[in-house]
Scaffold this motif. Structure first.
Motif, PDB file in Angstrom:
ATOM      1  N   ILE A  50       0.591  -1.056  -0.268  1.00 14.76           N
ATOM      2  CA  ILE A  50       0.095   0.416   0.210  1.00 14.76           C
ATOM      3  C   ILE A  50       0.822   1.213  -0.544  1.00 14.76           C
ATOM      4  CG2 ILE A  50      -1.528   1.393   1.862  1.00 14.76           C
ATOM      5  CD1 ILE A  50      -2.887  -1.285   1.680  1.00 14.76           C
ATOM      6  N   GLN A  51       1.879   0.960   0.424  1.00 11.21           N
ATOM      7  CA  GLN A  51       2.733   1.991   0.503  1.00 11.21           C
ATOM      8  C   GLN A  51       3.056   2.651  -0.438  1.00 11.21           C
ATOM      9  OE1 GLN A  51       6.358   1.450   3.409  1.00 11.21           O
ATOM     10  NE2 GLN A  51       7.224   3.893   3.089  1.00 11.21           N
ATOM     11  N   HIS A  52       3.236   2.328  -1.349  1.00 16.77           N
ATOM     12  CA  HIS A  52       4.286   2.081  -2.987  1.00 16.77           C
ATOM     13  C   HIS A  52       3.044   2.490  -3.797  1.00 16.77           C
ATOM     14  CE1 HIS A  52       7.908   2.436  -0.898  1.00 16.77           C
ATOM     15  NE2 HIS A  52       7.652   0.790  -0.438  1.00 16.77           N
ATOM     16  N   PHE A  53       1.786   2.683  -3.466  1.00 13.81           N
ATOM     17  CA  PHE A  53       0.588   1.671  -4.894  1.00 13.81           C
ATOM     18  C   PHE A  53       0.539   3.134  -4.723  1.00 13.81           C
ATOM     19  CE2 PHE A  53      -4.269   1.936  -5.558  1.00 13.81           C
ATOM     20  CZ  PHE A  53      -4.194   0.970  -6.326  1.00 13.81           C
ATOM     21  N   GLU A  54       0.098   3.392  -6.368  1.00 12.63           N
ATOM     22  CA  GLU A  54      -0.238   4.508  -6.432  1.00 12.63           C
ATOM     23  C   GLU A  54      -1.785   4.874  -7.167  1.00 12.63           C
ATOM     24  OE1 GLU A  54       1.756   7.421  -7.141  1.00 12.63           O
ATOM     25  OE2 GLU A  54       3.620   6.272  -6.428  1.00 12.63           O
ATOM     26  N   PRO A  55      -2.962   5.347  -6.185  1.00 14.50           N
ATOM     27  CA  PRO A  55      -4.355   5.593  -7.363  1.00 14.50           C
ATOM     28  C   PRO A  55      -4.735   6.209  -8.532  1.00 14.50           C
ATOM     29  CG  PRO A  55      -3.770   7.105  -4.852  1.00 14.50           C
ATOM     30  CD  PRO A  55      -2.667   6.591  -5.567  1.00 14.50           C
ATOM     31  N   GLY A  56      -3.272   6.661  -8.876  1.00 15.73           N
ATOM     32  CA  GLY A  56      -3.866   6.913 -10.405  1.00 15.73           C
ATOM     33  C   GLY A  56      -2.981   8.280 -10.945  1.00 15.73           C
ATOM     34  N   ALA A  57      -3.694   8.808 -12.184  1.00 15.69           N
ATOM     35  CA  ALA A  57      -2.677  10.113 -12.482  1.00 15.69           C
ATOM     36  C   ALA A  57      -3.178  11.661 -11.919  1.00 15.69           C
ATOM     37  CB  ALA A  57      -3.038  10.067 -13.903  1.00 15.69           C
ATOM     38  N   PRO A  58      -2.547  12.506 -10.840  1.00 17.43           N
ATOM     39  CA  PRO A  58      -3.132  13.698 -10.950  1.00 17.43           C
ATOM     40  C   PRO A  58      -3.782  14.382 -11.579  1.00 17.43           C
ATOM     41  CG  PRO A  58      -0.549  13.622 -11.388  1.00 17.43           C
ATOM     42  CD  PRO A  58      -1.069  12.192 -11.700  1.00 17.43           C
ATOM     43  N   HIS A  59      -5.631  14.838 -11.431  1.00 16.46           N
ATOM     44  CA  HIS A  59      -5.586  15.538 -12.704  1.00 16.46           C
ATOM     45  C   HIS A  59      -5.250  17.318 -12.008  1.00 16.46           C
ATOM     46  CE1 HIS A  59      -9.312  18.885 -12.702  1.00 16.46           C
ATOM     47  NE2 HIS A  59      -9.488  17.976 -13.017  1.00 16.46           N
ATOM     48  N   PRO A  60      -5.647  17.615 -13.718  1.00 11.86           N
ATOM     49  CA  PRO A  60      -4.706  18.905 -13.841  1.00 11.86           C
ATOM     50  C   PRO A  60      -4.809  20.242 -13.174  1.00 11.86           C
ATOM     51  CG  PRO A  60      -6.089  18.168 -15.525  1.00 11.86           C
ATOM     52  CD  PRO A  60      -6.366  17.252 -14.797  1.00 11.86           C
ATOM     53  N   LEU A  61      -5.702  19.993 -11.660  1.00  9.41           N
ATOM     54  CA  LEU A  61      -5.889  21.479 -10.752  1.00  9.41           C
ATOM     55  C   LEU A  61      -5.163  20.802  -9.944  1.00  9.41           C
ATOM     56  CD1 LEU A  61      -9.537  23.920 -12.297  1.00  9.41           C
ATOM     57  CD2 LEU A  61      -6.987  23.711 -12.634  1.00  9.41           C
ATOM     58  N   MET A  62      -5.876  19.246  -9.633  1.00  9.49           N
ATOM     59  CA  MET A  62      -5.348  19.256  -8.121  1.00  9.49           C
ATOM     60  C   MET A  62      -4.292  18.176  -8.469  1.00  9.49           C
ATOM     61  SD  MET A  62      -9.713  17.505  -6.760  1.00  9.49           S
ATOM     62  CE  MET A  62     -11.110  18.249  -7.340  1.00  9.49           C
ATOM     63  N   VAL A  97      -1.265 -16.593  18.323  1.00 10.19           N
ATOM     64  CA  VAL A  97      -1.274 -15.749  17.255  1.00 10.19           C
ATOM     65  C   VAL A  97      -2.299 -15.791  16.562  1.00 10.19           C
ATOM     66  CG1 VAL A  97      -0.916 -17.162  14.615  1.00 10.19           C
ATOM     67  CG2 VAL A  97       0.661 -17.882  16.352  1.00 10.19           C
ATOM     68  N   PRO A  98      -2.342 -14.385  16.789  1.00  8.36           N
ATOM     69  CA  PRO A  98      -3.611 -13.927  15.410  1.00  8.36           C
ATOM     70  C   PRO A  98      -4.124 -13.915  13.933  1.00  8.36           C
ATOM     71  CG  PRO A  98      -1.348 -11.991  14.903  1.00  8.36           C
ATOM     72  CD  PRO A  98      -1.387 -13.616  15.998  1.00  8.36           C
ATOM     73  N   ASP A  99      -5.244 -14.438  14.414  1.00  8.51           N
ATOM     74  CA  ASP A  99      -5.871 -14.345  13.552  1.00  8.51           C
ATOM     75  C   ASP A  99      -7.135 -13.577  12.791  1.00  8.51           C
ATOM     76  OD1 ASP A  99      -8.681 -13.899  15.040  1.00  8.51           O
ATOM     77  OD2 ASP A  99      -9.249 -15.576  14.603  1.00  8.51           O
ATOM     78  N   GLN A 100      -6.512 -11.813  13.124  1.00  4.67           N
ATOM     79  CA  GLN A 100      -7.436 -11.147  11.967  1.00  4.67           C
ATOM     80  C   GLN A 100      -6.543  -9.484  12.598  1.00  4.67           C
ATOM     81  OE1 GLN A 100     -11.838 -10.773  12.663  1.00  4.67           O
ATOM     82  NE2 GLN A 100     -11.256  -8.789  12.330  1.00  4.67           N
ATOM     83  N   THR A 101      -6.438  -8.816  11.282  1.00  2.91           N
ATOM     84  CA  THR A 101      -5.749  -7.761  11.758  1.00  2.91           C
ATOM     85  C   THR A 101      -6.542  -6.696  10.123  1.00  2.91           C
ATOM     86  OG1 THR A 101      -3.635  -8.491  12.031  1.00  2.91           O
ATOM     87  CG2 THR A 101      -3.670  -6.092  11.257  1.00  2.91           C
ATOM     88  N   GLN A 102      -7.261  -5.959  11.434  1.00  2.00           N
ATOM     89  CA  GLN A 102      -7.988  -4.800  10.322  1.00  2.00           C
ATOM     90  C   GLN A 102      -7.287  -3.421   9.854  1.00  2.00           C
ATOM     91  OE1 GLN A 102     -11.955  -4.814  11.842  1.00  2.00           O
ATOM     92  NE2 GLN A 102     -11.853  -2.286  10.647  1.00  2.00           N
ATOM     93  N   PHE A 103      -7.104  -2.729   9.104  1.00  2.00           N
ATOM     94  CA  PHE A 103      -6.036  -1.717   8.925  1.00  2.00           C
ATOM     95  C   PHE A 103      -7.432  -0.593   8.173  1.00  2.00           C
ATOM     96  CE2 PHE A 103      -4.223  -4.484   6.335  1.00  2.00           C
ATOM     97  CZ  PHE A 103      -4.223  -3.703   4.957  1.00  2.00           C
ATOM     98  N   ASP A 104      -7.468   0.483   8.360  1.00  2.00           N
ATOM     99  CA  ASP A 104      -8.105   1.532   7.505  1.00  2.00           C
ATOM    100  C   ASP A 104      -7.203   2.344   6.494  1.00  2.00           C
ATOM    101  OD1 ASP A 104     -10.670   0.418   9.172  1.00  2.00           O
ATOM    102  OD2 ASP A 104     -10.344   1.918  10.447  1.00  2.00           O
ATOM    103  N   VAL A 105      -7.770   2.511   5.333  1.00  2.00           N
ATOM    104  CA  VAL A 105      -7.155   3.334   4.348  1.00  2.00           C
ATOM    105  C   VAL A 105      -7.899   4.480   3.507  1.00  2.00           C
ATOM    106  CG1 VAL A 105      -5.869   3.438   2.494  1.00  2.00           C
ATOM    107  CG2 VAL A 105      -5.995   1.411   3.610  1.00  2.00           C
ATOM    108  N   ASP A 106      -7.393   5.221   4.087  1.00  2.00           N
ATOM    109  CA  ASP A 106      -7.989   6.647   3.201  1.00  2.00           C
ATOM    110  C   ASP A 106      -7.140   7.189   2.024  1.00  2.00           C
ATOM    111  OD1 ASP A 106      -9.561   9.234   3.110  1.00  2.00           O
ATOM    112  OD2 ASP A 106      -8.163  10.341   4.088  1.00  2.00           O
ATOM    113  N   ILE A 107      -8.303   7.459   0.742  1.00  2.00           N
ATOM    114  CA  ILE A 107      -7.812   7.767  -0.790  1.00  2.00           C
ATOM    115  C   ILE A 107      -8.272   8.803  -0.769  1.00  2.00           C
ATOM    116  CG2 ILE A 107      -7.407   7.177  -2.537  1.00  2.00           C
ATOM    117  CD1 ILE A 107      -7.547   3.701  -1.800  1.00  2.00           C
ATOM    118  N   ARG A 108      -7.948   9.469  -1.197  1.00  2.00           N
ATOM    119  CA  ARG A 108      -7.858  11.188  -2.086  1.00  2.00           C
ATOM    120  C   ARG A 108      -8.194  11.206  -3.424  1.00  2.00           C
ATOM    121  NH1 ARG A 108      -9.993  13.960   2.735  1.00  2.00           N
ATOM    122  NH2 ARG A 108      -9.128  12.738   4.982  1.00  2.00           N
ATOM    123  N   THR A 109      -9.067  11.235  -3.891  1.00  2.00           N
ATOM    124  CA  THR A 109      -9.168  11.022  -5.944  1.00  2.00           C
ATOM    125  C   THR A 109      -9.191  12.130  -5.890  1.00  2.00           C
ATOM    126  OG1 THR A 109     -11.531  10.446  -5.642  1.00  2.00           O
ATOM    127  CG2 THR A 109     -10.233   8.600  -5.478  1.00  2.00           C
TER     128      THR A 109
END
Length: 191
Positions: free
Chosen positions: A28-40, A59-71
């Protein structure tokens, strides 16, 4: 991520969901959501919360993490989700908490330019459009209102948002109150 519980003294009998999450977080740290917008600015992705495991001796059987994506308006959320699902593989289950579109009004819109003119006396430099990468209720309200032009306009400083010592000057609040009253009157007259 889902793993398999085992006693902490026998980790080889389990599948550690925290380790699976750590691998996913690296991707996730290296994931690119997409191309930038011309104004944004470039779309952003941030892991804002993580939790996993029940206790220290198993041993943990579950992990949850939340990801915030701004498009931006040029990106399709379904495509971003599919690309992220593919990148993370079958060890991660993705569920969407909130999926709202970016908000963008035409800077040349008559109402928008009118708002700029009303705001100009409050600024030393010329007022111009700026794009901000934070959430606004406008993403919910605009479709319900027929998508009128929208300006995010307030007395605070955007750089202060969510800061420990966030504040707003009382003089700015008074100016905003006057400005909002003028804009409401103008809107009624212009309709």
């Amino acid at each position: 991520t889902r793993g398999k519980t085992a006693h902490g003294a026998m980790p080889e009998l389990g599948i550690n969901a925290i380790y699976l999450a750590a691998e996913a977080l690296g991707k996730i740290q290296h994931f690119e959501p997409g191309a930038p917008h011309p104004l944004m600015k470039k779309p952003t992705l941030n892991v804002g919360r993580i939790s996993g495991g029940l206790n220290i001796n198993s041993v943990p059987d579950q992990t949850q993490f939340d990801v915030d994506i701004r498009t931006a308006p040029n990106l399709q959320h379904a495509t971003i989700r599919q690309n992220l699902t593919t990148a993370l593989g079958n060890t991660v289950t993705i569920s969407t908490l909130v999926d709202l579109p970016a908000v963008l009004s035409e800077a040349e819109n008559n109402w928008i330019t009118h708002v700029y003119r009303r705001c100009q006396p409050l600024h030393a430099r010329p007022v111009e459009a700026k794009i901000v990468p934070y959430f606004t209720d406008a993403s919910l309200l605009l479709p319900a209102l027929g998508n009128p032009p929208c300006v995010i306009l307030g007395p605070g400083e955007p750089a202060m948002a969510h800061q420990t010592d966030e504040y707003c000057l009382l003089t700015r609040l008074a100016q905003a109150e006057t400005l909002y009253g003028e804009l409401l009157t103008d809107w009624q007259v212009m309709q």
